[in-house]
Design an enzyme around this catalytic site. Structure first.
Site, PDB file in Angstrom:
ATOM      1  N   THR A   1      -2.862   0.197  -7.844  1.00  0.00           N
ATOM      2  CA  THR A   1      -2.455   0.141  -6.437  1.00  0.00           C
ATOM      3  C   THR A   1      -2.044  -1.268  -6.060  1.00  0.00           C
ATOM      4  O   THR A   1      -2.627  -2.242  -6.548  1.00  0.00           O
ATOM      5  CB  THR A   1      -3.570   0.635  -5.485  1.00  0.00           C
ATOM      6  OG1 THR A   1      -3.142   0.455  -4.140  1.00  0.00           O
ATOM      7  CG2 THR A   1      -4.879  -0.099  -5.685  1.00  0.00           C
TER       8      THR A   1
ATOM      9  N   ASN B   1      -1.988  -1.988  -2.809  1.00  0.00           N
ATOM     10  CA  ASN B   1      -2.559  -2.135  -1.475  1.00  0.00           C
ATOM     11  C   ASN B   1      -3.960  -2.771  -1.600  1.00  0.00           C
ATOM     12  O   ASN B   1      -4.887  -2.135  -2.085  1.00  0.00           O
ATOM     13  CB  ASN B   1      -2.629  -0.746  -0.818  1.00  0.00           C
ATOM     14  CG  ASN B   1      -3.210  -0.778   0.581  1.00  0.00           C
ATOM     15  OD1 ASN B   1      -4.078  -1.575   0.880  1.00  0.00           O
ATOM     16  ND2 ASN B   1      -2.727   0.113   1.428  1.00  0.00           N
ATOM     17  N   PRO B   2      -4.102  -4.059  -1.183  1.00  0.00           N
ATOM     18  CA  PRO B   2      -5.363  -4.760  -1.423  1.00  0.00           C
ATOM     19  C   PRO B   2      -6.564  -4.121  -0.725  1.00  0.00           C
ATOM     20  O   PRO B   2      -7.678  -4.127  -1.254  1.00  0.00           O
ATOM     21  CB  PRO B   2      -5.118  -6.171  -0.880  1.00  0.00           C
ATOM     22  CG  PRO B   2      -3.822  -6.151  -0.177  1.00  0.00           C
ATOM     23  CD  PRO B   2      -3.099  -4.886  -0.505  1.00  0.00           C
TER      24      PRO B   2
ATOM     25  N   ASP C   1      -3.057   8.362  -4.344  1.00  0.00           N
ATOM     26  CA  ASP C   1      -2.000   8.578  -3.361  1.00  0.00           C
ATOM     27  C   ASP C   1      -2.642   9.271  -2.174  1.00  0.00           C
ATOM     28  O   ASP C   1      -3.412  10.226  -2.339  1.00  0.00           O
ATOM     29  CB  ASP C   1      -0.837   9.405  -3.906  1.00  0.00           C
ATOM     30  CG  ASP C   1       0.399   9.230  -3.015  1.00  0.00           C
ATOM     31  OD1 ASP C   1       0.845   8.075  -2.845  1.00  0.00           O
ATOM     32  OD2 ASP C   1       0.893  10.232  -2.455  1.00  0.00           O
ATOM     33  N   SER C   2      -2.341   8.747  -1.011  1.00  0.00           N
ATOM     34  CA  SER C   2      -3.057   9.234   0.161  1.00  0.00           C
ATOM     35  C   SER C   2      -2.142   9.221   1.365  1.00  0.00           C
ATOM     36  O   SER C   2      -1.069   8.629   1.341  1.00  0.00           O
ATOM     37  CB  SER C   2      -4.274   8.344   0.406  1.00  0.00           C
ATOM     38  OG  SER C   2      -3.925   6.985   0.305  1.00  0.00           O
TER      39      SER C   2
ATOM     40  N   PHE D   1      -7.558  -0.436   7.406  1.00  0.00           N
ATOM     41  CA  PHE D   1      -6.111  -0.690   7.287  1.00  0.00           C
ATOM     42  C   PHE D   1      -5.361   0.559   7.747  1.00  0.00           C
ATOM     43  O   PHE D   1      -5.969   1.560   8.151  1.00  0.00           O
ATOM     44  CB  PHE D   1      -5.745  -1.042   5.832  1.00  0.00           C
ATOM     45  CG  PHE D   1      -5.921   0.102   4.857  1.00  0.00           C
ATOM     46  CD1 PHE D   1      -7.173   0.420   4.362  1.00  0.00           C
ATOM     47  CD2 PHE D   1      -4.827   0.866   4.447  1.00  0.00           C
ATOM     48  CE1 PHE D   1      -7.340   1.482   3.469  1.00  0.00           C
ATOM     49  CE2 PHE D   1      -4.978   1.927   3.549  1.00  0.00           C
ATOM     50  CZ  PHE D   1      -6.237   2.231   3.064  1.00  0.00           C
ATOM     51  N   GLY D   2      -4.038   0.467   7.662  1.00  0.00           N
ATOM     52  CA  GLY D   2      -3.202   1.641   7.937  1.00  0.00           C
ATOM     53  C   GLY D   2      -3.460   2.242   9.310  1.00  0.00           C
ATOM     54  O   GLY D   2      -3.440   1.553  10.335  1.00  0.00           O
ATOM     55  N   TYR D   3      -3.716   3.536   9.311  1.00  0.00           N
ATOM     56  CA  TYR D   3      -3.893   4.269  10.567  1.00  0.00           C
ATOM     57  C   TYR D   3      -5.362   4.283  11.032  1.00  0.00           C
ATOM     58  O   TYR D   3      -5.697   5.034  11.948  1.00  0.00           O
ATOM     59  CB  TYR D   3      -3.387   5.710  10.390  1.00  0.00           C
ATOM     60  CG  TYR D   3      -1.932   5.788   9.971  1.00  0.00           C
ATOM     61  CD1 TYR D   3      -0.911   5.769  10.919  1.00  0.00           C
ATOM     62  CD2 TYR D   3      -1.571   5.861   8.628  1.00  0.00           C
ATOM     63  CE1 TYR D   3       0.422   5.838  10.541  1.00  0.00           C
ATOM     64  CE2 TYR D   3      -0.229   5.923   8.236  1.00  0.00           C
ATOM     65  CZ  TYR D   3       0.740   5.907   9.191  1.00  0.00           C
ATOM     66  OH  TYR D   3       2.074   5.965   8.820  1.00  0.00           O
ATOM     67  N   ASP D   4      -6.209   3.481  10.399  1.00  0.00           N
ATOM     68  CA  ASP D   4      -7.643   3.503  10.737  1.00  0.00           C
ATOM     69  C   ASP D   4      -7.931   3.333  12.237  1.00  0.00           C
ATOM     70  O   ASP D   4      -8.816   4.016  12.762  1.00  0.00           O
ATOM     71  CB  ASP D   4      -8.403   2.433   9.939  1.00  0.00           C
ATOM     72  CG  ASP D   4      -8.708   2.891   8.520  1.00  0.00           C
ATOM     73  OD1 ASP D   4      -8.503   4.081   8.217  1.00  0.00           O
ATOM     74  OD2 ASP D   4      -9.161   2.056   7.712  1.00  0.00           O
TER      75      ASP D   4
END
Ligand code: ITT
Length: 201
Positions: A7, A9-10, A69-70, A150-153
């Site tokens: 990945t 993404n860290p 993958d998510s 991160f992301g949509y969290d």
């Protein structure tokens, strides 16, 4: 035997490494190995993309590689952004921009149900692979809340806890998250593979 995390993404890497460390296997990152494998996510499912990532990194390193993958699937958007979660709104938008876009897309909608989904896939140098799926149900908040993750969290609200993922500690998130659930399902499969392949240990 080392396992490499496939990945870029860290934040995802931190979450995966924390949970996988409980398995007692040695985890290395692409950075630590000095490789950076760009994988085109051309699959149509989380499973296909997780396998593409793991296979590419296994081939580049010669080590068993674990890919994830998510994505976030929103009911009122017919499952979007789904496998396109990282690219929602186009490249270069950033996590904050994608959250704003999602809020706009849900403007005026009362059905806020959503779930996160993950498929974890490990591909071994002998071509064998194992995979596991995880899911977490929630709703999309009306405004971002919290600073963690991160992301949509900041938008992903867990009804029982009355908090978004971004308001949880890493341990609290891992205990209920799609990635935590996938990795917990993955654990016995990896243990079985290792028991059947003593040469890998
Ligand atoms: P790699 O492909 O390099 O692993 P990525 O971030 O591109 O990194 P994905 O293709 O799996 O990973 O995209 C998943 C996207 O879904 C991710 O960028 C986030 O926007 C979102 N996502 C996945 N898991 C999440 C989580 O636990 N919390 C918040 N958002 C998440």
């Amino acid at each position: 035997m080392k396992f490499v995390l496939a990945t870029q993404n860290p934040k995802k890497r931190e979450e995966m490494a924390a949970i996988l460390s409980e398995l007692g296997v040695e985890i290395v990152t692409e950075d630590e190995l000095g490789v950076k494998v760009e994988v085109e996510e051309t699959g149509e499912t989380f499973g296909q993309n997780a396998a593409l990532k793991a296979k590419a990194v296994m081939e580049a390193t010669g080590l068993p590689a674990i890919g994830d993958d998510s994505g976030l699937c929103v009911d009122a958007l017919n499952g979007a952004p789904g496998i396109y979660s990282a690219r929602y709104g186009g490249e270069g938008l950033g996590d904050k921009g994608r959250c704003e876009l999602l809020l706009d897309a849900l403007h005026g909608k009362t059905d806020r149900r959503a779930h996160f989904e993950t498929v974890i896939c490990c591909v071994f140098p002998d071509g064998e692979w194992i995979a596991a799926r995880g899911r977490c149900d929630g709703t999309i908040a009306f405004t971002p809340m919290g600073e963690n993750g991160f992301g949509y969290d900041p938008l992903f609200f867990i009804t029982d806890l009355r908090k978004t993922f971004a308001q949880l500690t890493p341990e609290e998130k891992a205990a209920i998250s799609h990635r935590g659930n996938a990795l917990r399902a993955f654990k016995p499969k990896l243990a079985k593979y290792l028991a059947e392949h003593p040469e890998v240990q």
